[in-house]
Design a protein around this motif. Structure first.
Motif, mmCIF file in Angstrom:
data_model
loop_
_atom_site.group_PDB
_atom_site.id
_atom_site.type_symbol
_atom_site.label_atom_id
_atom_site.label_comp_id
_atom_site.label_asym_id
_atom_site.label_seq_id
_atom_site.Cartn_x
_atom_site.Cartn_y
_atom_site.Cartn_z
ATOM 1 N N TYR A 243 81.396 61.053 39.707
ATOM 2 C CA TYR A 243 81.233 61.860 38.495
ATOM 3 C C TYR A 243 80.330 61.135 37.497
ATOM 4 O O TYR A 243 79.202 61.547 37.246
ATOM 5 N N LEU A 244 80.808 60.012 36.983
ATOM 6 C CA LEU A 244 80.038 59.279 35.977
ATOM 7 C C LEU A 244 78.723 58.751 36.544
ATOM 8 O O LEU A 244 77.700 58.704 35.857
ATOM 9 N N HIS A 245 78.736 58.349 37.824
ATOM 10 C CA HIS A 245 77.547 57.733 38.428
ATOM 11 C C HIS A 245 76.891 58.631 39.484
ATOM 12 O O HIS A 245 76.120 58.151 40.308
ATOM 13 N N LYS A 246 77.190 59.907 39.442
ATOM 14 C CA LYS A 246 76.665 60.826 40.447
ATOM 15 C C LYS A 246 75.162 61.031 40.302
ATOM 16 O O LYS A 246 74.398 60.900 41.266
ATOM 17 N N SER A 247 74.720 61.340 39.108
ATOM 18 C CA SER A 247 73.307 61.624 38.886
ATOM 19 C C SER A 247 72.538 60.336 38.623
ATOM 20 O O SER A 247 73.071 59.380 38.055
ATOM 21 N N ALA A 248 71.281 60.314 39.042
ATOM 22 C CA ALA A 248 70.414 59.176 38.730
ATOM 23 C C ALA A 248 70.055 59.224 37.244
ATOM 24 O O ALA A 248 69.910 60.304 36.668
ATOM 25 N N PRO A 267 72.912 67.581 40.913
ATOM 26 C CA PRO A 267 71.740 67.072 40.199
ATOM 27 C C PRO A 267 70.561 66.911 41.151
ATOM 28 O O PRO A 267 70.740 66.723 42.365
ATOM 29 N N THR A 268 69.364 66.965 40.596
ATOM 30 C CA THR A 268 68.150 66.869 41.422
ATOM 31 C C THR A 268 68.148 65.576 42.227
ATOM 32 O O THR A 268 67.946 65.573 43.440
ATOM 33 N N VAL A 269 68.348 64.440 41.524
ATOM 34 C CA VAL A 269 68.452 63.140 42.194
ATOM 35 C C VAL A 269 69.902 62.692 42.089
ATOM 36 O O VAL A 269 70.445 62.578 40.991
ATOM 37 N N GLN A 270 70.505 62.448 43.233
ATOM 38 C CA GLN A 270 71.947 62.193 43.250
ATOM 39 C C GLN A 270 72.280 60.937 44.057
ATOM 40 O O GLN A 270 71.673 60.663 45.091
ATOM 41 N N ASN A 293 79.563 52.182 50.324
ATOM 42 C CA ASN A 293 78.337 52.677 50.946
ATOM 43 C C ASN A 293 77.694 53.685 50.001
ATOM 44 O O ASN A 293 78.394 54.490 49.363
ATOM 45 N N GLN A 294 76.359 53.667 49.921
ATOM 46 C CA GLN A 294 75.657 54.525 48.975
ATOM 47 C C GLN A 294 74.324 54.960 49.557
ATOM 48 O O GLN A 294 73.678 54.197 50.282
ATOM 49 N N PHE A 295 73.923 56.180 49.231
ATOM 50 C CA PHE A 295 72.550 56.618 49.501
ATOM 51 C C PHE A 295 72.166 57.643 48.442
ATOM 52 O O PHE A 295 73.016 58.123 47.676
ATOM 53 N N MET A 296 70.884 57.983 48.389
ATOM 54 C CA MET A 296 70.391 58.925 47.395
ATOM 55 C C MET A 296 69.907 60.199 48.059
ATOM 56 O O MET A 296 69.454 60.179 49.217
ATOM 57 N N THR A 297 70.025 61.307 47.317
ATOM 58 C CA THR A 297 69.502 62.576 47.790
ATOM 59 C C THR A 297 68.592 63.186 46.726
ATOM 60 O O THR A 297 68.756 62.920 45.522
ATOM 61 N N ILE A 298 67.634 63.987 47.167
ATOM 62 C CA ILE A 298 66.797 64.789 46.264
ATOM 63 C C ILE A 298 66.924 66.242 46.711
ATOM 64 O O ILE A 298 66.658 66.571 47.875
ATOM 65 N N TRP A 299 67.385 67.092 45.776
ATOM 66 C CA TRP A 299 67.655 68.495 46.081
ATOM 67 C C TRP A 299 68.565 68.630 47.313
ATOM 68 O O TRP A 299 68.372 69.498 48.168
ATOM 69 N N GLY A 300 69.508 67.723 47.409
ATOM 70 C CA GLY A 300 70.492 67.782 48.475
ATOM 71 C C GLY A 300 70.080 67.159 49.782
ATOM 72 O O GLY A 300 70.880 67.102 50.723
#
Length: 431
Positions: A243-248, A267-270, A293-300
């Protein structure tokens, strides 16, 4: 020859001003791009709300003092847990230097001898109370000399070894208190225990740093107003990550959660997080571990090369070793150290050592700092609730609190309602 060169240079500047300005701009941008990150935020720079329109100048300072008073809320745990605390980064303390440090609600003196060993003592000469940090000198390799009358004390034992104008017997009580300290992983640490107990565990050495395989890539430093336990508790609060750290962080709003829409479900960058927290083992019960574990997405859509694996080992209340694996980018460690300078004033430092390319390190540390500053907004304004109302997927918050309670005992200093302490912190050598 020099005069002719300067004349030709000046002529070129006059004839080609735009080219010169572009060259200077390129050099400057190259400099700040290659320079390791050094992001510093003082108390009040981030995380505190000063009204709309925002207060400035004298009124801002007065509001900051008011906030300090009003933050004494909730049934707080003791304010100074037992453990190791970072007091300085190794490269900042030169040989034959005395440095003032603030920790546990008092000033102390950090000393590096001529041979390179570090020591910590109380800051005030027992003779008439002069401050070693203001004009004191390192002499005889590992001794400190008072700037008032020249008395000399061993930084190792604390005992006075010379009164320069008196050849008589040195009084037995002519002694300054010393504190146990250690230099490890390019940091200097102080040990504190409210019952006078010797160090109960040692800080693990990272061999990649000792052997020079991982280099310092940047640092951040924040002053924040909260209880020390609030900060490491984040490691067990798994639910807040998505929640707090979901969006870039947005370029325009940065880490300001007041201006950021945190409720956007896509969010666009997540950032996508998956983590768990546990106690390392019964043998190492002072150590809690978070696997993340973490990764990023753009538009899902998952962005290639953004995955990372983190094992964050918390050693006591004030030290976290974040061991990162960025796949093809490399590996490294981020040291997060929390130093309680005052009961509700913490200094948090992040330092990264790695074999990761400099541009990736700088990007990672900048984003990490901005995400951390979102937490600062929360910590700086929240109330400590002794018995929180939790649901199943909140994460092992109560388990973390039970684990953290081992760093308190009956003698641990508590904050009273008037802001004073139940008892002052002192060195284990002062018992």
């Amino acid at each position: 020859m020099t005069k002719m060169f300067l004349e030709h240079l000046w002529e070129y500047v006059i004839e080609h001003p735009i080219a010169v300005l572009v060259a200077v701009a390129v050099l400057y941008l190259t400099h700040i791009t290659l320079k390791p990150l050094n992001r510093i935020r003082r108390l009040g720079d981030v995380g505190l709300f000063f009204g709309k329109p925002e207060l400035t100048g004298f009124y801002r300072e007065r509001q900051l003092e008011r906030l300090k008073l009003l933050r004494r809320t909730g049934d707080l745990p003791p304010v100074f847990p037992n453990g190791w605390y970072c007091v300085c980064e190794s490269e900042k303390l030169e040989k034959n230097q005395i440095m003032e440090i603030t920790i546990l609600g008092q000033f102390l003196s950090l000393i590096r001898s001529e041979s390179g060993t570090v020591y910590i003592t109380d800051s005030y000469c027992p003779h008439i109370g002069a401050n070693f940090n203001i004009g004191g000198r390192v002499v005889r390799d590992n001794c400190i000399q008072c700037p008032f009358h020249g008395w000399i004390f061993s930084a190792e034992t604390g005992k006075c070894v010379e009164v320069p104008y008196d050849e008589g017997r040195i009084p037995e009580q002519a002694k300054v208190t010393t504190w146990p300290c250690i230099e490890r992983n390019n940091n200097i640490y102080l040990w504190y225990h409210c019952d006078g107990v010797e160090p109960e565990w040692q800080i693990p050495e990272i061999t990649e740093i000792t052997e020079g395989l991982w280099k310092l890539g940047g640092r951040t430093e924040h002053e924040l107003m909260c209880h020390i336990q609030e900060i490491p508790e984040n490691g067990a609060d798994i639910a807040h990550l998505n929640y707090l750290h979901k969006s870039a962080p947005e370029i325009t709003n940065g880490s300001d959660i007041i201006k950021t829409d945190l409720s956007d479900p896509q969010p666009t960058v997540q950032h996508v997080w998956d983590g768990k927290w546990e106690v390392k083992s019964e043998e190492h019960k002072h150590c809690g571990v978070m696997h993340l574990n973490q990764f990023m997405t753009i538009w899902g859509h998952k962005v290639p090369l953004t995955s990372s694996k983190l094992v964050a080992e918390q050693h006591g209340p004030g030290i976290v070793h974040m061991l990162f694996d960025f796949g093809m980018w490399g590996k490294g460690v981020v040291f997060q150290t929390v130093t309680p300078e005052e009961p509700l004033l913490q200094r948090v430092r992040f330092r990264i050592f790695s074999n990761i390319p400099w541009f990736f390190v700088k990007f990672f540390m900048t984003v990490e700092a901005m995400q951390f500053e979102r937490d600062v907004f929360i910590w700086s304004n929240k109330k400590y609730i002794k018995s929180p109302l939790l649901v199943r997927n909140d994460g092992p918050i109560q388990k973390h609190r039970r684990w953290f309670s081992q760093f308190y005992t009956e003698n641990s200093p508590r904050m009273m309602k008037d802001g004073s302490l139940s008892n002052q912190a002192k060195s284990i050598f002062d018992w």
